[in-house]
Design a protein around this motif. Structure first.
Motif, mmCIF file in Angstrom:
data_model
loop_
_atom_site.group_PDB
_atom_site.id
_atom_site.type_symbol
_atom_site.label_atom_id
_atom_site.label_comp_id
_atom_site.label_asym_id
_atom_site.label_seq_id
_atom_site.Cartn_x
_atom_site.Cartn_y
_atom_site.Cartn_z
ATOM 1 N N ALA A 3 0.818 -1.220 0.000
ATOM 2 C CA ALA A 3 0.000 0.000 0.000
ATOM 3 C C ALA A 3 0.848 1.264 0.000
ATOM 4 C CB ALA A 3 -0.942 -0.007 1.200
ATOM 5 N N TRP A 4 2.029 1.262 0.618
ATOM 6 C CA TRP A 4 2.849 2.470 0.713
ATOM 7 C C TRP A 4 3.232 3.004 -0.653
ATOM 8 C CZ3 TRP A 4 7.607 2.537 -1.484
ATOM 9 C CH2 TRP A 4 8.226 1.302 -1.736
ATOM 10 N N ARG A 5 3.301 2.127 -1.649
ATOM 11 C CA ARG A 5 3.694 2.564 -2.993
ATOM 12 C C ARG A 5 2.697 3.553 -3.588
ATOM 13 N NH1 ARG A 5 5.027 -2.406 -6.566
ATOM 14 N NH2 ARG A 5 5.555 -0.714 -7.978
ATOM 15 N N TYR A 6 1.443 3.421 -3.226
ATOM 16 C CA TYR A 6 0.428 4.338 -3.725
ATOM 17 C C TYR A 6 0.602 5.756 -3.167
ATOM 18 C CZ TYR A 6 -1.958 0.034 -5.084
ATOM 19 O OH TYR A 6 -2.276 -1.174 -5.645
ATOM 20 N N LEU A 53 -3.979 16.435 -4.455
ATOM 21 C CA LEU A 53 -3.987 15.655 -5.691
ATOM 22 C C LEU A 53 -3.261 14.325 -5.508
ATOM 23 C CD1 LEU A 53 -4.586 15.325 -8.698
ATOM 24 C CD2 LEU A 53 -2.463 16.586 -9.152
ATOM 25 N N PHE A 54 -2.055 14.358 -4.940
ATOM 26 C CA PHE A 54 -1.293 13.124 -4.771
ATOM 27 C C PHE A 54 -1.938 12.165 -3.773
ATOM 28 C CE2 PHE A 54 2.597 15.669 -6.192
ATOM 29 C CZ PHE A 54 2.535 15.174 -7.487
ATOM 30 N N LEU A 55 -2.487 12.694 -2.685
ATOM 31 C CA LEU A 55 -3.189 11.829 -1.735
ATOM 32 C C LEU A 55 -4.420 11.199 -2.379
ATOM 33 C CD1 LEU A 55 -3.005 13.907 1.579
ATOM 34 C CD2 LEU A 55 -1.871 11.725 1.111
ATOM 35 N N SER A 56 -5.162 11.999 -3.127
ATOM 36 C CA SER A 56 -6.372 11.501 -3.788
ATOM 37 C C SER A 56 -6.032 10.434 -4.818
ATOM 38 C CB SER A 56 -7.126 12.649 -4.461
ATOM 39 O OG SER A 56 -7.496 13.616 -3.515
ATOM 40 N N MET A 57 -4.982 10.678 -5.581
ATOM 41 C CA MET A 57 -4.567 9.686 -6.575
ATOM 42 C C MET A 57 -4.133 8.393 -5.887
ATOM 43 S SD MET A 57 -5.199 10.981 -9.520
ATOM 44 C CE MET A 57 -4.537 9.607 -10.431
ATOM 45 N N GLY A 58 -3.443 8.512 -4.754
ATOM 46 C CA GLY A 58 -3.028 7.322 -4.020
ATOM 47 C C GLY A 58 -4.207 6.474 -3.588
ATOM 48 N N VAL A 59 -5.216 7.116 -3.028
ATOM 49 C CA VAL A 59 -6.419 6.374 -2.614
ATOM 50 C C VAL A 59 -7.093 5.763 -3.835
ATOM 51 C CG1 VAL A 59 -8.754 6.599 -1.661
ATOM 52 C CG2 VAL A 59 -6.813 7.705 -0.517
ATOM 53 N N LYS A 63 -7.757 1.850 -4.228
ATOM 54 C CA LYS A 63 -9.115 1.342 -4.010
ATOM 55 C C LYS A 63 -10.036 1.450 -5.214
ATOM 56 C CE LYS A 63 -8.776 2.279 0.854
ATOM 57 N NZ LYS A 63 -9.410 2.712 2.058
ATOM 58 N N LYS A 64 -9.603 2.169 -6.238
ATOM 59 C CA LYS A 64 -10.394 2.390 -7.459
ATOM 60 C C LYS A 64 -11.644 3.236 -7.236
ATOM 61 C CE LYS A 64 -7.479 -0.031 -9.722
ATOM 62 N NZ LYS A 64 -6.207 0.623 -9.620
ATOM 63 N N HIS A 65 -11.736 3.874 -6.095
ATOM 64 C CA HIS A 65 -12.804 4.839 -5.814
ATOM 65 C C HIS A 65 -12.347 5.702 -4.642
ATOM 66 C CE1 HIS A 65 -14.210 3.000 -2.052
ATOM 67 N NE2 HIS A 65 -13.914 1.845 -2.625
ATOM 68 N N ILE A 66 -13.030 6.821 -4.460
ATOM 69 C CA ILE A 66 -12.726 7.706 -3.338
ATOM 70 C C ILE A 66 -14.007 8.448 -2.963
ATOM 71 C CG2 ILE A 66 -11.948 9.592 -4.826
ATOM 72 C CD1 ILE A 66 -9.814 10.217 -2.655
#
Length: 129
Positions: A3-6, A53-59, A63-66
Motif C-alpha cells: 500500500a505504501w507505494r500508492y 492531488l497526490f493523496l487523492s490519486m493514491g487512494v 481502491k479504485k474509488h474515493i
C-alpha cells in the motif's frame, strides 16, 4: 502490491514542502517583480493543491474509488498542515514569519487539488468523481 507505494508521491511531496517552507529567509531568492505580484501565493496554492492531488490519486490507485468525505478530509489535512507550517515559520525559522494569506493560499490550493483530481478522473480514467 504494498500500500505504501500508492502514497509515495504524496509523502515525498509533503516532505518537499516542509523542507522548502523551513528554509531560512536569507536562502529564499528575491525578485521585486515576483514580490509585487505576490508570486509566493501562487507557489503555496500549487504546493498544497499537489498534496491533495497526490493523496487523492493514491487512494484512487489503491481502491479504485474515493469518497467525498475523504476528499474533504484531504482538504482539511492540507489546510491544517499549511497553518502549522506558518506557525513553524513564525517561531522556529530564522528570517521567516507567519502569513495568514499564505495559509489562505494553501487552503484554496487544497480545494483546487480536488478539482484537478476530478478532472483527471474524467479525462484519463473515464470516471465521474
Amino acid at each position: 502490491m504494498k500500500a505504501w507505494r500508492y502514497y509515495l508521491p504524496a509523502t515525498l511531496w509533503i516532505i518537499l514542502i516542509l523542507v522548502l517552507c523551513t528554509l531560512p529567509g536569507k536562502d529564499i531568492p528575491t525578485n521585486s517583480f515576483l514580490e509585487r505580484i505576490h508570486f509566493d501565493k501562487f507557489v503555496h496554492f500549487g504546493l498544497f493543491g499537489g498534496i491533495v492531488l497526490f493523496l487523492s490519486m493514491g487512494v484512487y490507485w489503491q481502491k479504485k474509488h474515493i469518497s467525498a468525505f475523504t476528499l474533504l478530509l484531504f482538504i482539511v489535512i492540507a489546510a491544517v498542515y499549511g497553518f502549522i507550517i506558518e506557525l513553524i515559520q513564525k517561531y522556529w525559522v530564522v528570517g521567516r514569519s507567519f502569513d495568514l494569506y499564505d495559509a489562505l493560499a494553501d487552503t484554496l490550493g487544497a480545494v483546487a487539488g480536488v478539482i484537478v483530481f476530478k478532472i483527471i478522473l474524467r479525462l484519463f480514467y473515464k470516471q465521474k468523481a
